[in-house]
Motif scaffolding. Structure first.
Motif, short mmCIF file in Angstrom:
data_model
loop_
_atom_site.label_atom_id
_atom_site.label_comp_id
_atom_site.label_asym_id
_atom_site.label_seq_id
_atom_site.Cartn_x
_atom_site.Cartn_y
_atom_site.Cartn_z
N TYR A 1 0.85 -1.19 0.00
CA TYR A 1 0.00 0.00 0.00
C TYR A 1 0.88 1.24 0.00
O TYR A 1 2.12 1.16 0.10
CB TYR A 1 -0.91 -0.01 1.23
N PHE A 2 0.27 2.39 -0.11
CA PHE A 2 0.99 3.65 0.01
C PHE A 2 0.09 4.65 0.70
O PHE A 2 -1.13 4.48 0.78
CB PHE A 2 1.42 4.19 -1.37
N THR A 3 0.67 5.71 1.22
CA THR A 3 -0.10 6.81 1.79
C THR A 3 0.18 8.06 0.96
O THR A 3 1.34 8.35 0.63
CB THR A 3 0.27 7.08 3.26
N PRO A 4 -0.85 8.81 0.58
CA PRO A 4 -0.62 10.04 -0.18
C PRO A 4 0.33 11.01 0.52
O PRO A 4 1.11 11.70 -0.14
CB PRO A 4 -2.04 10.63 -0.30
N SER A 5 0.27 11.06 1.84
CA SER A 5 1.14 12.00 2.57
C SER A 5 2.61 11.65 2.38
O SER A 5 3.46 12.55 2.27
CB SER A 5 0.78 11.99 4.06
N LYS A 6 2.93 10.35 2.34
CA LYS A 6 4.33 9.94 2.15
C LYS A 6 4.81 10.31 0.76
O LYS A 6 5.94 10.83 0.59
CB LYS A 6 4.45 8.43 2.38
N ILE A 7 4.00 10.06 -0.27
CA ILE A 7 4.43 10.38 -1.64
C ILE A 7 4.49 11.90 -1.83
O ILE A 7 5.40 12.41 -2.49
CB ILE A 7 3.47 9.73 -2.65
N ALA A 8 3.54 12.61 -1.23
CA ALA A 8 3.59 14.08 -1.30
C ALA A 8 4.87 14.60 -0.64
O ALA A 8 5.49 15.56 -1.12
CB ALA A 8 2.36 14.68 -0.63
N GLY A 9 5.28 13.96 0.44
CA GLY A 9 6.53 14.35 1.09
C GLY A 9 7.73 14.10 0.19
O GLY A 9 8.69 14.88 0.18
N THR A 10 7.69 13.01 -0.57
CA THR A 10 8.78 12.72 -1.50
C THR A 10 8.83 13.76 -2.61
O THR A 10 9.91 14.18 -3.05
CB THR A 10 8.60 11.31 -2.11
N PHE A 11 7.66 14.21 -3.08
CA PHE A 11 7.58 15.23 -4.13
C PHE A 11 7.77 16.65 -3.58
O PHE A 11 7.86 17.61 -4.37
CB PHE A 11 6.23 15.15 -4.84
N HIS A 12 7.75 16.81 -2.27
CA HIS A 12 7.85 18.13 -1.63
C HIS A 12 6.67 19.02 -2.04
O HIS A 12 6.83 20.23 -2.26
CB HIS A 12 9.17 18.83 -1.97
N CYS A 13 5.49 18.43 -2.15
CA CYS A 13 4.31 19.21 -2.55
C CYS A 13 3.25 19.13 -1.47
O CYS A 13 3.34 18.32 -0.54
CB CYS A 13 3.74 18.69 -3.87
N THR A 14 2.22 19.98 -1.59
CA THR A 14 1.08 19.85 -0.69
C THR A 14 0.37 18.53 -0.98
O THR A 14 0.40 18.04 -2.11
CB THR A 14 0.11 21.02 -0.87
N CYS A 15 -0.28 18.00 0.02
CA CYS A 15 -0.85 16.65 -0.12
C CYS A 15 -2.31 16.72 -0.56
O CYS A 15 -3.13 17.38 0.08
CB CYS A 15 -0.75 15.90 1.20
N PRO A 16 -2.66 16.05 -1.66
CA PRO A 16 -4.08 15.94 -2.00
C PRO A 16 -4.81 15.05 -1.00
O PRO A 16 -4.18 14.28 -0.28
CB PRO A 16 -4.05 15.29 -3.40
N THR A 17 -6.11 15.16 -0.96
CA THR A 17 -6.87 14.34 -0.02
C THR A 17 -6.88 12.89 -0.49
O THR A 17 -6.61 12.59 -1.67
CB THR A 17 -8.32 14.84 0.09
N LEU A 18 -7.21 12.01 0.43
CA LEU A 18 -7.30 10.58 0.11
C LEU A 18 -8.34 10.35 -0.98
O LEU A 18 -8.13 9.55 -1.90
CB LEU A 18 -7.67 9.80 1.37
N ASP A 19 -9.45 11.09 -0.90
CA ASP A 19 -10.51 10.94 -1.90
C ASP A 19 -10.04 11.41 -3.28
O ASP A 19 -10.37 10.78 -4.30
CB ASP A 19 -11.74 11.73 -1.47
N GLU A 20 -9.27 12.47 -3.33
CA GLU A 20 -8.79 12.98 -4.62
C GLU A 20 -7.83 11.99 -5.28
O GLU A 20 -7.91 11.75 -6.49
CB GLU A 20 -8.12 14.34 -4.42
N VAL A 21 -6.92 11.41 -4.49
CA VAL A 21 -5.98 10.44 -5.07
C VAL A 21 -6.72 9.18 -5.52
O VAL A 21 -6.48 8.66 -6.62
CB VAL A 21 -4.89 10.08 -4.04
N ALA A 22 -7.64 8.70 -4.68
CA ALA A 22 -8.42 7.51 -5.03
C ALA A 22 -9.25 7.76 -6.28
O ALA A 22 -9.33 6.91 -7.18
CB ALA A 22 -9.31 7.11 -3.86
N SER A 23 -9.88 8.93 -6.37
CA SER A 23 -10.71 9.26 -7.54
C SER A 23 -9.86 9.34 -8.80
O SER A 23 -10.28 8.86 -9.87
CB SER A 23 -11.44 10.58 -7.31
#
Length: 596
Positions: free
Chosen positions: A464-486
């Motif tokens: 699995y992955f968490t959007p917050s972890k990938i956003a941290g890798t990209f150094h960007c603001t984190c999209p919501t879980l619903d936005e990434v899933a959608s």
């Protein structure tokens, strides 16, 4: 007859502590000489529910097999003499009536003829008894299994199994510590499970009409000894048990070889490992390899790899003896993993374990992973007969070069580990149904419903992955879980939550497609490149353009069934400084295990 118990007031000896859980009460000895962690009530509740569901399942299987046998015998032509009387091992808890029915009917016929010919030598009493026996054989008797808890400590888990699971013949509760065994015997007595000589059994249960009291065997049989020696003594087919529960202090690895041999075909193996500092980190890769035959990962999905490492150990241990496993439920919970698998014997199925085992290349920069199966299986259908022939071959590899295709950082090798299914959704659905109908029976029912619901929905894909972890890798603001899933759903991929981590997603999309979602997000939520180091993985990730533009509008399937209701999935702090707990005191000799 069932054992009737009269609840007597429990006298708590000086220095002891009374602990009550559900319908069971136990006395805890002083100085922590028989370990019990109250936080593990969830583990015990879950185990009761899973074993109870499994016992219903195997009883249905054996009843179906028994009825098929009855139908087959009914269709078998009679030649007048009748086949030889014998018993066939069916494992359904009732004597096979394959041939005895015909022989018994002959007894009844001879008894009827005895009225005309006294030389027939069969009394009407004998005929009546035989006729009753035939009628009894026509009724299926529910299958009751034997549970072996190898490391029982206080005996609370075994006592709960005996009292809360209807289809249990008896439970073998074992421990190496004399102090723990002494505590167990006392706890079995105060719960009315010690047999006919227990002080509280003064009722007339089991007393026949002649006034002679019928002995009642103990429902929990306490044993003091080495756990592996006990299980090896039950490895002969006629001595095997139906359920083996391993709940040690730390790793269960030393007990798995014995456990996979002493459980019946179709039986249940329950395994707990609390050594997540070994299984879920790279702090001790050499220790993980010596215990589980594989290397863990340093990544956010380390708790799922812990489950797969333990499953790999169970699968390879079973395969040595021509046996294979069917994972029913595999959960990462707080500071431990809890796994339920069925064990079967089949030479052909054992071969499939090769294609269900993989090593993984894990990126040290962006945590992308690339699977390398150890083997592959192909099917060939014979044109004339339609038979399916399976062929097993070594897999080609490696899947990638020596650096991550996404961020060019070095790859670390993890595994080998189990890459097949870790859950059986149909089984979990039955457990969930039982829990929902029996909420008053489980103190942790709210969390059980939450964890089971998420596990039932999980995709059959690794990690699995968490959007917050990938956003941290990209150094960007984190999209919501619903936005990434959608966005993933709009792109044609499937998603689910993971029980192992809050705010996580599993998906059928490769990691490159997941990264494209974040590259699309960054177009409207820019990243300050002057803040990113030249050696950061973000530099490489952002240097690539998204191949497609992600659609972040809400997708109706982004909210799964587990998200539509408020479910408790993750442990709230039940007590200050809660966790694995302190190892039990030595007593008279070194402790072997615990009941967590």
């Amino acid at each position: 007859m069932t054992m009737a118990t009269v609840q007597q007031p429990i006298v708590v000896p000086e220095g002891y502590t009374l602990h009550t859980e559900n319908s069971s009460s136990i006395l805890l000895p002083p100085d922590n000489q028989a370990f019990l962690n109250p936080v593990q009530e969830f583990n015990r509740d879950l185990s009761v529910a899973c074993i109870r569901t499994w016992s219903d399942l195997i009883n249905e299987e054996k009843e179906k097999k028994w009825r098929q046998g009855q139908e087959k015998r009914a269709k078998k032509p009679q030649n007048g003499k009748g086949p030889k009387s014998k018993r066939t091992k069916t494992g359904d808890g009732a004597a096979s009536a394959m041939t005895e029915g015909t022989a018994a009917e002959e007894v009844i016929d001879r008894a009827t003829n005895a009225e005309l010919d006294p030389s027939a030598g069969v009394s009407t009493t004998e005929a009546a008894s035989t006729e009753a026996k035939i009628e009894k054989q026509k009724e299926y008797r529910p299958y009751k299994g034997v549970i072996l808890e190898a490391l029982s400590a206080t005996g609370l888990r075994s006592i709960r199994y005996a009292k809360e699971i209807p289809l249990v013949k008896y439970v073998i509760a074992n421990d190496l510590s004399p102090t723990a065994v002494q505590a167990m015997r006392k706890n079995v007595e105060i719960n009315g499970l010690a047999g006919r000589d227990a002080p509280q059994q003064e009722s007339t249960a089991g007393t026949p009409h002649n006034g002679v009291r019928k002995p009642i065997p103990p429902k929990v049989r306490v044993n003091e000894g080495d756990a592996c020696a006990l299980m090896y003594n039950h490895r002969a087919e006629k001595d095997r048990v139906d359920v083996v529960d391993l709940d040690p202090y730390g790793t269960a690895a030393p007990f798995i070889d014995a456990a996979v041999q002493c459980v019946n075909d179709g039986g249940l193996l329950c395994v707990t490992c609390t050594d997540l500092s070994v299984l879920a980190t790279l702090n001790y890769p050499e220790k993980c390899f010596s215990n589980y035959g594989g290397v863990p990962v340093k990544a956010e999905y380390c708790h799922e790899t812990a489950l797969r490492l333990v499953l790999h150990t169970i699968a390879t241990s079973a395969a040595r003896y021509g046996r294979y496993i069917q994972p029913l439920l595999s959960l990462s919970i707080d500071f431990y993993v809890r796994i339920f698998v069925r064990v079967f014997s089949s030479a052909s199925e054992v071969k499939k374990a090769l294609s269900k085992t993989s090593t993984y290349y894990v990126c040290s920069g962006c945590q992308s992973f690339y699977g390398q199966p150890l083997g592959r299986m192909t099917e060939n259908v014979h044109e004339a007969t339609g038979n399916v022939n399976l062929h097993f071959k070594a897999h080609t590899g490696p899947p990638v070069d020596n650096k991550c295709p996404e961020c060019s950082f070095p790859l670390h090798v993890a595994g080998p580990m189990w890459s097949g299914s870790i859950h059986d959704p149909a089984f979990i659905a039955k457990v969930l149904e039982h829990v929902e109908m029996s909420e008053d029976k489980y103190g942790t029912h709210a969390r059980m419903k939450g964890m089971l619901t998420v596990a039932k929905e999980e995709l059959d894909t690794p990690f699995y992955f968490t959007p917050s972890k990938i956003a941290g890798t990209f150094h960007c603001t984190c999209p919501t879980l619903d936005e990434v899933a959608s966005a993933l759903l709009h792109a044609g991929h499937r998603i689910s939550r993971s029980h192992a981590c809050a705010g996580s997603l599993k998906t059928t999309a490769p990691r490159a497609d997941v990264h494209d979602v974040f590259r699309s997000w960054i177009k409207t939520h820019p990243v300050r490149m002057d803040k990113i180091s030249e050696t950061s993985p973000a530099r490489h990730l952002l240097s690539k353009e998204a191949r497609t533009d992600a659609n972040f509008t809400h997708h109706p399937d982004s909210i799964t069934a587990s998200s539509k209701v408020k479910l408790v999935r993750y442990q709230a702090n039940p007590t200050p400084h809660w966790g694995p707990g302190k190892r039990a005191g030595s007593g008279k000799r070194k402790r072997e295990g615990e009941d967590e």
